[in-house]
Design an enzyme around this catalytic site. Structure first.
Site, PDB file in Angstrom:
ATOM      1  N   MET A  29      -3.560  -6.957  -7.137  1.00 62.76           N
ATOM      2  CA  MET A  29      -2.959  -7.997  -7.967  1.00 62.76           C
ATOM      3  C   MET A  29      -3.991  -8.990  -8.509  1.00 62.76           C
ATOM      4  O   MET A  29      -3.749 -10.190  -8.568  1.00 62.76           O
ATOM      5  CB  MET A  29      -1.880  -8.744  -7.172  1.00 62.76           C
ATOM      6  CG  MET A  29      -0.767  -7.855  -6.691  1.00 62.76           C
ATOM      7  SD  MET A  29      -0.049  -6.847  -8.011  1.00 62.76           S
ATOM      8  CE  MET A  29       1.048  -8.026  -8.740  1.00 62.76           C
TER       9      MET A  29
ATOM     10  N   HIS B  96       1.185   1.017 -13.135  1.00 63.46           N
ATOM     11  CA  HIS B  96       1.901  -0.173 -13.590  1.00 63.46           C
ATOM     12  C   HIS B  96       3.390   0.153 -13.633  1.00 63.46           C
ATOM     13  O   HIS B  96       3.778   1.195 -14.173  1.00 63.46           O
ATOM     14  CB  HIS B  96       1.401  -0.582 -14.985  1.00 63.46           C
ATOM     15  CG  HIS B  96       2.059  -1.807 -15.519  1.00 63.46           C
ATOM     16  ND1 HIS B  96       1.754  -3.075 -15.064  1.00 63.46           N
ATOM     17  CD2 HIS B  96       3.029  -1.965 -16.456  1.00 63.46           C
ATOM     18  CE1 HIS B  96       2.502  -3.965 -15.717  1.00 63.46           C
ATOM     19  NE2 HIS B  96       3.281  -3.301 -16.556  1.00 63.46           N
TER      20      HIS B  96
ATOM     21  N   ILE C  46      -6.724  -9.660 -11.836  1.00 68.60           N
ATOM     22  CA  ILE C  46      -7.172  -9.228 -13.160  1.00 68.60           C
ATOM     23  C   ILE C  46      -8.691  -9.118 -13.100  1.00 68.60           C
ATOM     24  O   ILE C  46      -9.376 -10.062 -12.690  1.00 68.60           O
ATOM     25  CB  ILE C  46      -6.739 -10.237 -14.235  1.00 68.60           C
ATOM     26  CG1 ILE C  46      -5.196 -10.269 -14.317  1.00 68.60           C
ATOM     27  CG2 ILE C  46      -7.333  -9.857 -15.593  1.00 68.60           C
ATOM     28  CD1 ILE C  46      -4.651 -11.342 -15.234  1.00 68.60           C
TER      29      ILE C  46
ATOM     30  N   GLY D 235       0.795  -1.219   0.000  1.00 70.76           N
ATOM     31  CA  GLY D 235       0.000   0.000   0.000  1.00 70.76           C
ATOM     32  C   GLY D 235       0.826   1.266   0.000  1.00 70.76           C
ATOM     33  O   GLY D 235       0.364   2.317   0.447  1.00 70.76           O
TER      34      GLY D 235
HETATM   35  C1  GRF Z   1       4.121  -1.343  -7.149  1.00 68.45           C
HETATM   36  O1  GRF Z   1       5.293  -1.556  -7.910  1.00 68.45           O
HETATM   37  C2  GRF Z   1       2.958  -1.163  -8.100  1.00 68.45           C
HETATM   38  O2  GRF Z   1       3.361  -0.573  -9.324  1.00 68.45           O
HETATM   39  C3  GRF Z   1       2.550  -2.566  -8.341  1.00 68.45           C
HETATM   40  O3  GRF Z   1       2.578  -3.124  -7.048  1.00 68.45           O
HETATM   41  C4  GRF Z   1       3.748  -2.630  -6.384  1.00 68.45           C
HETATM   42  C5  GRF Z   1       3.477  -2.419  -4.920  1.00 68.45           C
HETATM   43  O4  GRF Z   1       2.597  -1.353  -4.775  1.00 68.45           O
HETATM   44  N1  GRF Z   1       1.286  -2.640  -8.988  1.00 68.45           N
HETATM   45  P1  GRF Z   1       2.132  -0.845  -3.316  1.00 68.45           P
HETATM   46  O5  GRF Z   1       3.369  -0.569  -2.496  1.00 68.45           O
HETATM   47  O6  GRF Z   1       1.315  -1.965  -2.691  1.00 68.45           O
HETATM   48  O7  GRF Z   1       1.356   0.396  -3.603  1.00 68.45           O
END
Ligand code: GRF
Length: 231
Positions: free
Chosen positions: A102, A121, A104, A24
């Site tokens: 994470m 992304h 789709i 997050g």
């Molecule tokens: C980041 O690299 C984001 O681009 C990818 O997940 C990773 C972790 O994101 N989608 P976060 O720290 O949970 O915001």
């Protein structure tokens, strides 16, 4: 300097829902910018598909409503997305940010929110949609890499790019070092893109293109590392 207003929608700040699966840190960047007065949104809620996502802790510390919707209870992706859609509707978001989410999403859910849903992304799209983007950039011998905020459309990581930030790939980089350098830039571009959405300056048009201030973005806005993020 364009003063953030963002008070569209009958004088209320745009309601932003954030979907997460992990740390997050992008959510935290949005929270920090909102608390600094640079992002005129109100957080409608944070939804995670994983109960152990640290991002849920970040949301709770900021007083944001959290929901966990585990994908374990759903055999079919469409069933999960139907439940997710119901949760989202209950939050009444004007905008949705996928931030390290994470999963789709099925076309049905994406189409229900198309034009109001953004994703971040960790690559310079259209290069490297999908996973393992940092390793792929290293394996390709790229001299630069970065992150992209784009509108979410049914094509995975295929929606029109809105804003990008680039970082150099350094000789002794491995995927983790490169990812860390990219992540810093993610935390700059996501609040910027959402500011543009909150101010109703950014939109996804019927022609499938992104427009900023009524200018078609055939290429995303690119922030350089040293540049102060333009608002
Ligand atoms: C980041 O690299 C984001 O681009 C990818 O997940 C990773 C972790 O994101 N989608 P976060 O720290 O949970 O915001």
């Amino acid at each position: 300097m364009h003063q953030p207003t963002g008070k569209g929608r009958d004088g209320q700040y745009a309601r932003l829902a954030v979907l997460i699966s992990g740390s997050g840190s992008n959510l935290q960047a949005l929270i920090d910018e909102q608390q600094r007065g640079n992002l005129p949104v109100q957080f409608a809620g944070v939804i995670s598909n994983r109960a152990d996502a640290f991002g849920l802790e970040r949301a709770k510390r900021a007083g944001i409503e959290t929901k966990v919707l585990s994908h374990r209870g759903y055999g079919k992706r469409a069933d999960y997305d139907a439940a997710l859609g119901t949760l989202l509707e209950a939050l009444r978001p004007d905008l949705i940010a996928l931030a390290g989410f994470m999963r789709i999403l099925t076309d049905g859910l994406v189409q229900a929110w198309e034009g109001r849903m953004l994703n971040i992304h960790p690559s310079l799209l259209p290069r490297y949609p999908g996973l393992q983007t940092h390793q792929r950039a290293l394996d390709a011998g790229d001299s630069e890499h970065g992150a992209t905020v784009h509108f979410v459309t049914p094509e995975l990581d295929g929606g029109p790019p809105v804003v990008q930030a680039k970082v150099p790939v350094l000789p002794d980089d491995d995927a983790d070092r490169l990812a860390a350098r990219v992540l810093v830039q993610e935390h700059r571009i996501y609040p910027l893109a959402l500011l543009w959405m909150a101010e109703e300056r950014l939109r996804l048009a019927a022609d499938g293109a992104a427009y900023l201030d009524n200018r078609r973005l055939d290429q995303p806005v690119v922030l350089t590392a040293e540049q102060r993020a333009p608002s």
